[in-house]
Design a protein around this motif. Structure first.
Motif, PDB file in Angstrom:
ATOM      1  N   GLU A 203      36.409  58.762  25.923  1.00  0.00           N
ATOM      2  CA  GLU A 203      37.489  58.282  26.558  1.00  0.00           C
ATOM      3  C   GLU A 203      37.107  56.826  26.754  1.00  0.00           C
ATOM      4  O   GLU A 203      38.075  55.801  26.703  1.00  0.00           O
ATOM      5  CB  GLU A 203      37.472  58.605  27.931  1.00  0.00           C
ATOM      6  CG  GLU A 203      38.674  58.354  28.950  1.00  0.00           C
ATOM      7  CD  GLU A 203      38.576  59.023  30.230  1.00  0.00           C
ATOM      8  OE1 GLU A 203      39.469  58.590  31.280  1.00  0.00           O
ATOM      9  OE2 GLU A 203      38.105  60.026  30.421  1.00  0.00           O
ATOM     10  N   GLU A 204      36.078  56.184  26.687  1.00  0.00           N
ATOM     11  CA  GLU A 204      35.553  54.948  27.081  1.00  0.00           C
ATOM     12  C   GLU A 204      35.821  54.262  25.770  1.00  0.00           C
ATOM     13  O   GLU A 204      36.269  53.179  25.626  1.00  0.00           O
ATOM     14  CB  GLU A 204      33.997  54.867  27.195  1.00  0.00           C
ATOM     15  CG  GLU A 204      33.422  53.385  27.296  1.00  0.00           C
ATOM     16  CD  GLU A 204      31.908  53.369  27.861  1.00  0.00           C
ATOM     17  OE1 GLU A 204      31.461  51.995  27.772  1.00  0.00           O
ATOM     18  OE2 GLU A 204      31.505  54.435  28.065  1.00  0.00           O
ATOM     19  N   LEU A 205      35.491  54.784  24.652  1.00  0.00           N
ATOM     20  CA  LEU A 205      35.559  54.237  23.112  1.00  0.00           C
ATOM     21  C   LEU A 205      37.056  54.122  23.016  1.00  0.00           C
ATOM     22  O   LEU A 205      37.528  52.915  22.365  1.00  0.00           O
ATOM     23  CB  LEU A 205      34.881  55.110  22.152  1.00  0.00           C
ATOM     24  CG  LEU A 205      34.886  54.502  20.669  1.00  0.00           C
ATOM     25  CD1 LEU A 205      34.325  53.000  20.683  1.00  0.00           C
ATOM     26  CD2 LEU A 205      34.207  55.650  19.803  1.00  0.00           C
ATOM     27  N   THR A 206      37.730  55.154  23.160  1.00  0.00           N
ATOM     28  CA  THR A 206      39.333  55.156  23.017  1.00  0.00           C
ATOM     29  C   THR A 206      40.155  54.059  23.870  1.00  0.00           C
ATOM     30  O   THR A 206      40.734  53.294  23.009  1.00  0.00           O
ATOM     31  CB  THR A 206      39.940  56.457  23.454  1.00  0.00           C
ATOM     32  OG1 THR A 206      39.545  57.511  22.663  1.00  0.00           O
ATOM     33  CG2 THR A 206      41.377  56.219  23.197  1.00  0.00           C
ATOM     34  N   ALA A 207      39.629  53.795  25.088  1.00  0.00           N
ATOM     35  CA  ALA A 207      39.933  52.403  25.691  1.00  0.00           C
ATOM     36  C   ALA A 207      39.656  51.054  25.266  1.00  0.00           C
ATOM     37  O   ALA A 207      40.487  50.381  25.206  1.00  0.00           O
ATOM     38  CB  ALA A 207      39.582  52.802  27.146  1.00  0.00           C
TER      39      ALA A 207
END
Length: 216
Positions: A203-207
């Motif tokens: 989720e963090e990388l996608t953001a």
């Protein structure tokens, strides 16, 4: 699985694999429906990003890209790109220069950031960039996290995203890129320490991928 390469292409990949084991890297650049660059090299962080940056520095537009690892720890990267300025068509000697520059970038004999300073400047559509969206799927593969980005294409986009993934400590196992009508659909299968990302990491990388695509 469906084979996406012809017997001739597979034969060329095998030849490049043999050459790579002898020289450390093997590069082929040929003209087909578009220009096609094929690279075989030992896998390392920022490898895919370095190749994307080098092509971008020459003003080429990447249309499609594939990257796959084999059982020997080698990566086979294939980039199809257009040459809007017809640099290679009008200056055949430049074909060898591009291939040599790619090889030097892979061997870290040239500074990729310096190469990018000569990249043509294009002002992107701010509204189109703002609509960039990224998502992840941790169920699509048993061994890697899928991250998909849909956005307006722009010079250096693939380099920016690929280098971001590497900077975050993740490795790109497979990447599929398709660019058409100024729209880029990039799919990355990524791992961290040989495993798929946790949901929170994904989720963090996608953001972060969405942010860099938007230029923020």
């Amino acid at each position: 699985p469906i084979c996406t390469h012809s017997q001739e292409e597979i034969g060329e990949h095998l030849r490049l694999e043999r050459e790579s084991r002898e020289k450390g890297v093997a590069v082929s650049l040929v003209r087909s429906a578009a220009w096609v660059l094929t690279v075989v090299a030992e896998d390392r962080p920022f490898l895919f990003a370095s190749i994307a940056a080098t092509l971008s520095s020459f003003g080429f537009n990447i249309l499609k890209a594939e990257a796959f690892s084999n059982a020997h720890g080698e990566v086979i990267d294939t980039f199809s790109f257009s040459d809007p300025a017809r640099t290679l068509e009008l200056n055949p000697d430049e074909v060898g220069q591009v291939a040599r520059t790619v090889a030097k970038a892979i061997k870290q004999e040239v500074n990729v950031d310096q190469l990018l300073t000569r990249r043509p400047r294009v002002k992107p559509d701010a509204h189109a960039l703002a609509s960039a969206r990224a998502s992840f799927d941790n169920t699509a593969s048993p061994t890697a996290t899928l991250i998909q980005l849909v956005t307006q294409d722009r010079p250096g986009l693939l380099y920016d995203v690929a280098s971001l993934i590497s900077k975050r400590g993740a490795s790109i196992e497979v990447v599929l890129v398709d660019t058409e009508a100024k729209k880029a659909i990039d799919v990355f299968y990524v791992q961290k320490n040989g495993q798929k990302l946790s949901d929170s990491e994904a989720e963090e990388l996608t953001a972060a991928v969405a942010e860099i695509a938007r230029g923020t």
